[in-house]
Design a protein around this motif. Structure first.
Motif, short mmCIF file in Angstrom:
data_model
loop_
_atom_site.label_atom_id
_atom_site.label_comp_id
_atom_site.label_asym_id
_atom_site.label_seq_id
_atom_site.Cartn_x
_atom_site.Cartn_y
_atom_site.Cartn_z
N GLY A 110 0.78 -1.22 0.00
CA GLY A 110 0.00 0.00 0.00
C GLY A 110 0.82 1.28 0.00
O GLY A 110 2.00 1.29 -0.38
N ALA A 111 0.17 2.35 0.44
CA ALA A 111 0.64 3.71 0.20
C ALA A 111 1.31 4.39 1.39
O ALA A 111 1.75 5.53 1.26
N PHE A 112 1.37 3.74 2.55
CA PHE A 112 2.04 4.37 3.69
C PHE A 112 3.54 4.10 3.56
O PHE A 112 4.15 3.35 4.34
N THR A 113 4.12 4.73 2.56
CA THR A 113 5.53 4.54 2.23
C THR A 113 5.94 5.69 1.31
O THR A 113 5.13 6.60 1.03
N GLU A 114 7.17 5.65 0.81
CA GLU A 114 7.63 6.77 -0.02
C GLU A 114 7.17 6.64 -1.46
O GLU A 114 6.81 7.62 -2.11
N TYR A 115 7.19 5.40 -1.97
CA TYR A 115 6.82 5.18 -3.37
C TYR A 115 5.85 4.01 -3.45
O TYR A 115 6.03 3.01 -2.75
N VAL A 116 4.89 4.14 -4.36
CA VAL A 116 3.91 3.07 -4.52
C VAL A 116 3.74 2.78 -6.01
O VAL A 116 3.91 3.68 -6.84
N HIS A 117 3.42 1.51 -6.32
CA HIS A 117 3.13 1.12 -7.71
C HIS A 117 1.64 0.91 -7.89
O HIS A 117 0.99 0.33 -7.03
N LEU A 118 1.13 1.33 -9.03
CA LEU A 118 -0.26 1.01 -9.41
C LEU A 118 -0.35 0.93 -10.92
O LEU A 118 0.40 1.63 -11.62
N PRO A 119 -1.27 0.10 -11.44
CA PRO A 119 -1.45 0.07 -12.90
C PRO A 119 -1.85 1.45 -13.42
O PRO A 119 -2.56 2.21 -12.73
N THR A 293 3.80 14.12 10.26
CA THR A 293 4.80 13.67 9.28
C THR A 293 4.90 12.15 9.44
O THR A 293 4.53 11.57 10.47
N PHE A 294 5.43 11.52 8.42
CA PHE A 294 5.49 10.07 8.38
C PHE A 294 6.27 9.51 9.57
O PHE A 294 5.93 8.47 10.12
N ASP A 295 7.33 10.26 9.96
CA ASP A 295 8.15 9.78 11.08
C ASP A 295 7.35 9.72 12.38
O ASP A 295 7.69 8.97 13.29
N ASP A 296 6.28 10.49 12.44
CA ASP A 296 5.44 10.48 13.66
C ASP A 296 4.25 9.55 13.52
O ASP A 296 3.18 9.78 14.08
N TRP A 297 4.45 8.46 12.76
CA TRP A 297 3.33 7.56 12.47
C TRP A 297 2.70 6.98 13.72
O TRP A 297 1.49 6.74 13.76
N GLN A 298 3.51 6.76 14.76
CA GLN A 298 2.93 6.18 15.98
C GLN A 298 1.92 7.12 16.63
O GLN A 298 0.84 6.72 17.04
N GLU A 299 2.30 8.40 16.67
CA GLU A 299 1.37 9.42 17.17
C GLU A 299 0.11 9.47 16.31
O GLU A 299 -1.01 9.60 16.80
N ALA A 300 0.32 9.36 14.99
CA ALA A 300 -0.80 9.44 14.05
C ALA A 300 -1.80 8.31 14.31
O ALA A 300 -3.01 8.54 14.36
N PHE A 301 -1.29 7.09 14.47
CA PHE A 301 -2.19 5.96 14.71
C PHE A 301 -2.86 6.04 16.07
O PHE A 301 -4.01 5.63 16.22
N LYS A 302 -2.12 6.58 17.04
CA LYS A 302 -2.72 6.76 18.37
C LYS A 302 -3.90 7.72 18.25
O LYS A 302 -5.00 7.48 18.77
N LYS A 303 -3.69 8.79 17.52
CA LYS A 303 -4.76 9.79 17.32
C LYS A 303 -5.93 9.16 16.56
O LYS A 303 -7.10 9.39 16.88
N ALA A 304 -5.60 8.37 15.53
CA ALA A 304 -6.66 7.77 14.71
C ALA A 304 -7.50 6.78 15.52
O ALA A 304 -8.68 6.58 15.24
N HIS A 305 -6.88 6.17 16.54
CA HIS A 305 -7.61 5.23 17.39
C HIS A 305 -8.65 5.90 18.28
O HIS A 305 -9.60 5.26 18.72
N MET A 316 4.23 12.83 3.74
CA MET A 316 5.41 12.02 3.48
C MET A 316 6.67 12.85 3.35
O MET A 316 7.77 12.29 3.30
N GLU A 317 6.57 14.17 3.32
CA GLU A 317 7.78 14.98 3.16
C GLU A 317 8.70 14.75 4.36
O GLU A 317 8.26 14.33 5.42
N GLY A 318 9.96 15.02 4.15
CA GLY A 318 10.91 14.95 5.26
C GLY A 318 11.35 13.55 5.60
O GLY A 318 11.84 13.31 6.69
N ILE A 319 11.09 12.58 4.72
CA ILE A 319 11.65 11.25 4.99
C ILE A 319 12.65 10.88 3.90
O ILE A 319 12.61 11.43 2.82
#
Lengths: 319, 319
Positions: A110-119, A293-305, A316-319
């Motif tokens: 999926g897309a929680f990364t720097e680059y993703v492939h799709l048709p 930012t992506f580096d703060d993903w743990q905070e992001a998921f905590k908030k989303a919960h 995704m900037e800054g990674i």
């Protein structure tokens, strides 16, 4: 590159190699991504998925052999990658192709990364007048529009929307834009407020509702919402089932038989209507409650919960 | 008069008083009655019903103030007694009237007794060329015909029928008469044989089935049948849900959403089509596995409990 992978029942930020771009696919640099209820279900075990999660994104095409004109374009991507040859694909229903993979959900990273492939055929160029913060909603907004592709909703009688979460917030915008009369049933005053008064009646923590409805849309994702839908729909009425659930729950289908109810499962939609609506002035970015930012993903998921949170965005900037 | 009552969670033959015939209703002397799967569910607690059970019958009208011409006529009776005034009744859907009572199922004493009351508009005179042993199937046969009122079934692609019990046996006759191609999934060789080869393919104890179907009819009344229906229906396909269940079971609706399946609950039908079919030559009396006099009701219910048994008939003579 860094990627957020769900592996061995654990979500981890890992360094992974960028795979070569498959023929007929594009390489997209992810700019912004949204955390969806389905991501939270996957982390609970839904679809037994292992890999990079995330399927709501906006990105810039960096590589595309078959269609070099796309390079540099800002795109969103339909999440089901289909075979293109079977009867489903022929009908324009590649999202039901039995050989499909689904971005960050089934058989495809999926897309929680720097680059993703799709048709290439999955990509839609984002019109310039749609900001990234609105465009990141195209995938769930298309899922909301799918309802109107499946059923005609009369505008002279109220429809009941059960749910006040992210998907319900988009559905009410779609229905209001279509001119529908909407009654809403939710559990959170704060989230109901975020619906900006698009409803003409509201039930808060009032299950079952005292009235009956010809059409009920279940978008709460909870067994309580499902039970309320079954008891509130009128005989010969229709329940649109938008929620996916990670777990089974106890259910007696007898009321569906007795009332001769029609239940219509409703999933992803095509992006056209959603892009058209956003380009035509619909705004949904006010549903963003937090950006990380992506580096703060743990905070992001905590908030989303947090059940009071609507959309959480990863930049995704800054990674 | 003698009546078979379900009271305090117990089925008992009791002596009860014949109540006066209500205005607009007829008094019918029951001649023959059928034991239905719903009766067995009621004995397990379905609908929390207390009273005289039984809703499949043929009888002779003995009293009828509003329509004396009916006196002496052989009749069958639609089981839902409606208000006649509400929006449902106005649409000809009195079987969904919120104020309805249902013979032997909800709020109204049923037909396993000597005399039964029903509104005059519920009665249908049985054409002379239909025997009692065929006419006693009119109510469940109407429920089978209800499917064709709700959905158009193409005859050029096979439809899957899950179930081999009493209702499934009637459904296959109805579908075959309509010219449908039928694949059947059941659990009993003996009961599948009773379908007289009306199917073009059969699965016995083979769940899930290896093929997929646009339309699946679930008439097995078991959670296994329901799960098989959900896994066997094709994307955007339709499940017709005919079974009522006394108990809830564990269920995950996610596949309905993912495949965008439509589930249509289907219950009672109107008697016209069933009487027309029987009068036109359809025969169903071969589904009768045993006949008992009313005094032998305990034997009759014991026989009906046997999973290999199809229809059990109670004859009211001699009481």
């Amino acid at each position: 590159m860094k990627a957020l992978r769900f592996i061995n029942k654990q979500l981890e930020l890992q360094e992974i190699d960028l795979k070569p771009t498959p023929e007929n696919e594009a390489l997209i640099r992810v700019v912004i991504a949204g955390i969806c209820a389905t991501d939270m279900e996957i982390i609970k075990g839904y679809m037994d998925f292992e890999g990079v999660i995330g399927h709501e994104f906006v990105g810039i095409v960096e590589e595309c052999q078959t269609n070099p004109d796309l390079i540099g374009k800002r795109v969103v991507g339909e999440i089901n990658a289909a075979c293109g040859k079977c009867v489903w694909c022929m009908k324009g229903l590649g999202r039901h192709c039995p050989d499909r993979t689904t971005l960050g959900i089934f058989g495809r990273d999926g897309a929680f990364t720097e680059y993703v492939h799709l048709p290439v055929e999955n990509l839609h160029i984002v019109p310039e007048n749609i900001t990234n913060r609105n465009a990141v909603f195209v995938e769930p907004l298309a899922a909301a529009y799918e309802i109107l592709e499946q059923i005609n909703i009369r505008t002279d009688v109220p429809v009941l929307l059960i749910g006040d979460g992210k998907l319900a917030q988009l559905i009410i915008r779609v229905l209001a834009r279509r001119g529908c009369q909407i009654h809403v049933a939710g559990v959170s005053e704060r989230k109901i407020e975020r619906m900006n008064g698009l409803y003409s009646r509201v039930y808060i923590r009032e299950f079952p509702m005292p009235d009956i409805y010809t059409i009920v849309i279940e978008a709460s994702g909870s067994p309580v919402g499902w039970d309320a839908a079954v008891s509130t729909v009128e005989p010969r009425g229709t329940i649109i089932l938008k929620s996916t659930f990670a777990d089974a729950f106890s259910f007696n289908p007898a009321p569906l038989v007795i009332k001769e109810v029609t239940v219509i499962g409703s999933r992803c939609g095509t992006f056209g209507k959603a892009l058209e609506a956003l380009s035509g002035g619909m705004r949904v970015s006010d549903l963003i409650d937090a950006e990380f930012t992506f580096d703060d993903w743990q905070e992001a998921f905590k908030k989303a919960h947090d059940p009071e949170t609507l959309k959480v965005i990863l930049r995704m900037e800054g990674i």
